[in-house]
Motif scaffolding. Sequence first.
Motif, mmCIF file in Angstrom:
data_model
loop_
_atom_site.group_PDB
_atom_site.id
_atom_site.type_symbol
_atom_site.label_atom_id
_atom_site.label_comp_id
_atom_site.label_asym_id
_atom_site.label_seq_id
_atom_site.Cartn_x
_atom_site.Cartn_y
_atom_site.Cartn_z
ATOM 1 N N ARG A 4 42.321 33.119 -71.793
ATOM 2 C CA ARG A 4 43.810 32.584 -72.103
ATOM 3 C C ARG A 4 44.932 32.825 -70.939
ATOM 4 N N TRP A 5 44.944 33.428 -70.000
ATOM 5 C CA TRP A 5 45.568 33.190 -69.061
ATOM 6 C C TRP A 5 45.341 32.067 -68.234
ATOM 7 N N LEU A 6 43.883 31.835 -68.139
ATOM 8 C CA LEU A 6 43.506 30.657 -67.474
ATOM 9 C C LEU A 6 43.657 29.159 -68.011
ATOM 10 N N GLY A 7 43.744 29.676 -69.356
ATOM 11 C CA GLY A 7 44.034 28.371 -70.326
ATOM 12 C C GLY A 7 45.655 28.012 -70.040
ATOM 13 N N VAL A 8 46.544 29.001 -69.781
ATOM 14 C CA VAL A 8 47.651 28.720 -69.881
ATOM 15 C C VAL A 8 48.206 28.064 -68.392
ATOM 16 N N ALA A 9 47.424 28.674 -67.391
ATOM 17 C CA ALA A 9 47.630 28.184 -66.082
ATOM 18 C C ALA A 9 47.239 26.634 -66.057
ATOM 19 N N VAL A 10 45.873 26.403 -66.579
ATOM 20 C CA VAL A 10 45.458 24.893 -66.608
ATOM 21 C C VAL A 10 46.314 24.198 -67.337
ATOM 22 N N SER A 11 46.760 24.521 -68.597
ATOM 23 C CA SER A 11 47.745 23.559 -69.353
ATOM 24 C C SER A 11 49.103 23.363 -68.530
ATOM 25 N N VAL A 12 49.723 24.385 -67.897
ATOM 26 C CA VAL A 12 50.914 24.013 -67.034
ATOM 27 C C VAL A 12 50.599 23.134 -66.057
ATOM 28 N N CYS A 13 49.544 23.245 -65.436
ATOM 29 C CA CYS A 13 48.891 22.373 -64.291
ATOM 30 C C CYS A 13 48.764 21.104 -64.790
ATOM 31 N N PHE A 14 48.028 20.824 -65.974
ATOM 32 C CA PHE A 14 47.786 19.517 -66.319
ATOM 33 C C PHE A 14 49.100 18.628 -66.753
ATOM 34 N N LEU A 15 50.092 19.590 -67.488
ATOM 35 C CA LEU A 15 51.165 18.887 -67.851
ATOM 36 C C LEU A 15 52.321 18.533 -66.662
ATOM 37 N N THR A 16 52.092 19.240 -65.972
ATOM 38 C CA THR A 16 53.284 19.156 -64.876
ATOM 39 C C THR A 16 52.423 17.959 -63.980
ATOM 40 N N GLY A 17 51.159 17.996 -64.083
ATOM 41 C CA GLY A 17 50.483 16.830 -63.221
ATOM 42 C C GLY A 17 50.637 15.518 -63.879
ATOM 43 N N LEU A 18 50.715 15.626 -65.039
ATOM 44 C CA LEU A 18 50.757 14.323 -65.958
ATOM 45 C C LEU A 18 52.164 13.545 -65.709
ATOM 46 N N PHE A 19 53.250 14.687 -65.704
ATOM 47 C CA PHE A 19 54.598 14.393 -65.465
ATOM 48 C C PHE A 19 54.720 13.711 -64.161
ATOM 49 N N SER A 20 54.247 14.261 -63.067
ATOM 50 C CA SER A 20 54.267 13.641 -61.605
ATOM 51 C C SER A 20 53.403 12.145 -61.634
ATOM 52 N N THR A 43 59.003 21.001 -61.470
ATOM 53 C CA THR A 43 57.474 20.830 -62.184
ATOM 54 C C THR A 43 56.554 20.795 -61.085
ATOM 55 N N GLN A 44 56.613 20.112 -60.033
ATOM 56 C CA GLN A 44 55.616 20.010 -59.159
ATOM 57 C C GLN A 44 55.411 21.243 -58.455
ATOM 58 N N GLY A 45 56.506 22.105 -58.134
ATOM 59 C CA GLY A 45 56.307 23.539 -57.590
ATOM 60 C C GLY A 45 55.559 24.150 -58.379
ATOM 61 N N LEU A 46 55.596 24.063 -59.895
ATOM 62 C CA LEU A 46 54.690 24.736 -60.655
ATOM 63 C C LEU A 46 53.466 24.601 -60.844
ATOM 64 N N HIS A 47 53.366 23.197 -60.766
ATOM 65 C CA HIS A 47 51.972 22.572 -60.461
ATOM 66 C C HIS A 47 50.946 23.041 -59.425
ATOM 67 N N VAL A 48 51.602 23.193 -58.274
ATOM 68 C CA VAL A 48 50.814 23.636 -57.140
ATOM 69 C C VAL A 48 50.513 25.159 -57.220
ATOM 70 N N LEU A 49 51.719 25.742 -57.806
ATOM 71 C CA LEU A 49 51.643 27.468 -58.006
ATOM 72 C C LEU A 49 50.585 27.647 -59.003
ATOM 73 N N SER A 50 50.839 26.969 -60.139
ATOM 74 C CA SER A 50 49.597 27.200 -61.116
ATOM 75 C C SER A 50 48.182 26.972 -60.771
ATOM 76 N N GLY A 51 48.398 25.894 -60.015
ATOM 77 C CA GLY A 51 46.673 25.574 -59.228
ATOM 78 C C GLY A 51 46.214 26.597 -58.440
ATOM 79 N N ILE A 52 47.086 27.419 -57.714
ATOM 80 C CA ILE A 52 46.581 28.231 -56.934
ATOM 81 C C ILE A 52 46.273 29.774 -57.702
ATOM 82 N N VAL A 53 47.326 29.940 -58.433
ATOM 83 C CA VAL A 53 47.023 31.089 -59.301
ATOM 84 C C VAL A 53 45.664 31.132 -60.186
ATOM 85 N N SER A 54 45.114 29.782 -60.379
ATOM 86 C CA SER A 54 44.044 29.496 -61.215
ATOM 87 C C SER A 54 42.977 29.980 -60.618
ATOM 88 N N VAL A 55 43.095 29.963 -59.167
ATOM 89 C CA VAL A 55 41.763 30.268 -58.420
ATOM 90 C C VAL A 55 41.172 31.745 -58.886
#
Lengths: 365, 150
Positions: A4-20, A43-55
Motif C-alpha cells: 500500500r505504501w509503495l502504491g501511494v508513493a508510485v501514484s504520487v510519483c506518477f501524477l506529479t510526473g504527469l503534471f511535469s 510537485t517536482q520536489g515530491l516527484h523526486v522525493l517519492s521516487g527515492i522513497v520508493s527504492v
Amino acid sequence: MIGRWLGVAVSVCFLTGLFSHFQQVTPGWLVIPSRPASLYRVTQGLHVLSGIVSVPLLLAKLWTVYPKLFAKLPWPPSRKALGAVLERASILVLVSALALELFIGFLNTLQWYPWPFPFKETHYALAWIIVGSLLLHLAVKLPLITANWRRTPADRTPVPRPADSLPPAITGLSRRGLFRTVAGAGALVGIASIGQSVPTLGPIAVLAPRKPNIGPQGLPVNRTAKDAGIQVKDDWRLTIKGPSELSYSLDQLRALPQSRSDLPIACVEGWSQGARWEGIRIHDLLKLCGAPAGSRLRVVSMEKGGFYATSELPPQFAEDPLTLLALRLNGTELDLDHGFPARLIAPNRPGVLQTKWVHRLEVLS
Amino acid sequence: MIRKGLGALGIGFGLWGLRLLLQALSLDALIRLPLWLGGAVLVDDFLLIPLTLAAGWLLTNWSTRPDHHRTVTTIRTTLLYCGLTTLIAIPLLIRQGKGVNPTVLSRDYLRDWLLLEATIVAVGVLVTVLQRRRLTFSRSRASSGDIGGR
C-alpha cells in the motif's frame, strides 16, 4: 501494508510526473494555471522525493514476497495455469519497469545517462506501463484486498502470516518490526535527499546531487552559457514582434518601469531554490507593443537549436504580474550563466521553460 | 465488474506506454531496452534481495546465542540502513567531480557518505548501549526483590 505504501508513493510519483510532462508538452484541452507560484516546485520536489522513497519500499516489497518468485506453476496446463502464467508475466513487467524507472530517474537527477535509449521518452512511457501493470495487479488481487479490508479488528489479532511470505525463523522480524524498519528507511533516504528542494535542509542532503546556494549569485545552474554556446555582443538588442515591432538596447530596458518577483527556479531534476528577480513585466511589454489581451507569447533565446531554445507562454502566464523579463537576480545584474542580458522568469513553471539569453519575443495571437 | 474495469484500464495504460515506446525509440534502443529491464530484475531479485536474506539469516543465527536476541533488532536496522544509503550513494560516489557543471554534484560525496554511515552506526551503538543499560537496571531491580512495587 508495504504494498500500500509503495502504491501511494508510485501514484504520487506518477501524477506529479504527469503534471511535469503536461507542463512541457501541454495538450490543447489543458489550461495550466500560473498560480500557486510554487506549485511546480512542490510537485517536482515530491516527484523526486517519492521516487527515492520508493527504492526501500520496492526492495522491501520484493523481499517479503521473495518465495513467490520460486513458486511452482500449476500443472498440467489448464485455464488456471494460464491465468497464473499471465499474472506472473504482469508482475515481471511491473517489477522490471519500476526498478529500471527508479534507477534511470535517480541517475537523471545526476545528469548521468549511461544507457542506450533516450531518457525522457523512456521514463514517460515506462510510467504508463508501470501504472498499467499496477492496476492489473490490483485487479488480480482485488478479492484478497477486499477480504482483508472486510476483516474486523477481532479477526486481525493475531495476524495470520500468509504462507508464501518469509517466516520469522529466517527473518527474525515481526510484522510490526518490519513496517517500522521500512518506514524508518524511507524517512532516512527522504531526509538525506529532500534538502535539494528545501534549502534549509540543504546541509544534510548528503544523498542529493544538488546543494542549495552553490553557483553564480548563489543559485545553481543546469545549462551554462558555455554549454549553450552563448556569446553576448555589445550591440545586443531585444526585439518584440507584435502588432507593432519594438527594439530595445539593454540600457533602454533598464529605463523601463522595473518590478520585483520572488520566484523559485524549480528544475525537472527536482532541485529548486527561491530567488529575487527584477526586470520588466511581460504584461507591460505586451501592452507596449499593442498586443491584445489573451495573447500567447513565444520567447526566443540566443541559443541555437535544441528543445529549450524557445518556449511558449500561454496567456495566463503572460498576464501574470509575477512574470518578468528579468535583468537582475538577488540584487545584482544577471550572471551570464543565469541568462544575461535577459531571461524569462514565470510562476509555476519548470526551469527548462524559463528561457535564458532571450533576444526576441513574438506575439502569437 | 470493478475488477474487470481495473484490469481493462491497466491493460489499456500498459499498451499506451508500449505504443509511446514504439513511437519514440529507435529499433536499436528498442532491442536494448529489454536487456536493461531484465538487468534491473536480476540486480533486485538475484543480488540485492539474496544479499539481504543472507545477511538476515546470519544475523538471526547469531542472535540465538545467549543475550544476543536483545540487540539483534538494532543491529539489523543499522546494517540495513547502512546498506540502503550506500546503494543510493553509489552513483553519487562514481560521478563525484564529474558533474556537467560545477553546481552539479558539488558535494564531497565520499566524506558525506562516510559521515552518514558513521552517524547511522553511532545511533545504532547508542541505542544498543541504552537497551543494555535498561536491561541491567531492570535485572538488578529484579534480583534485589524490587520488581516495581508489586
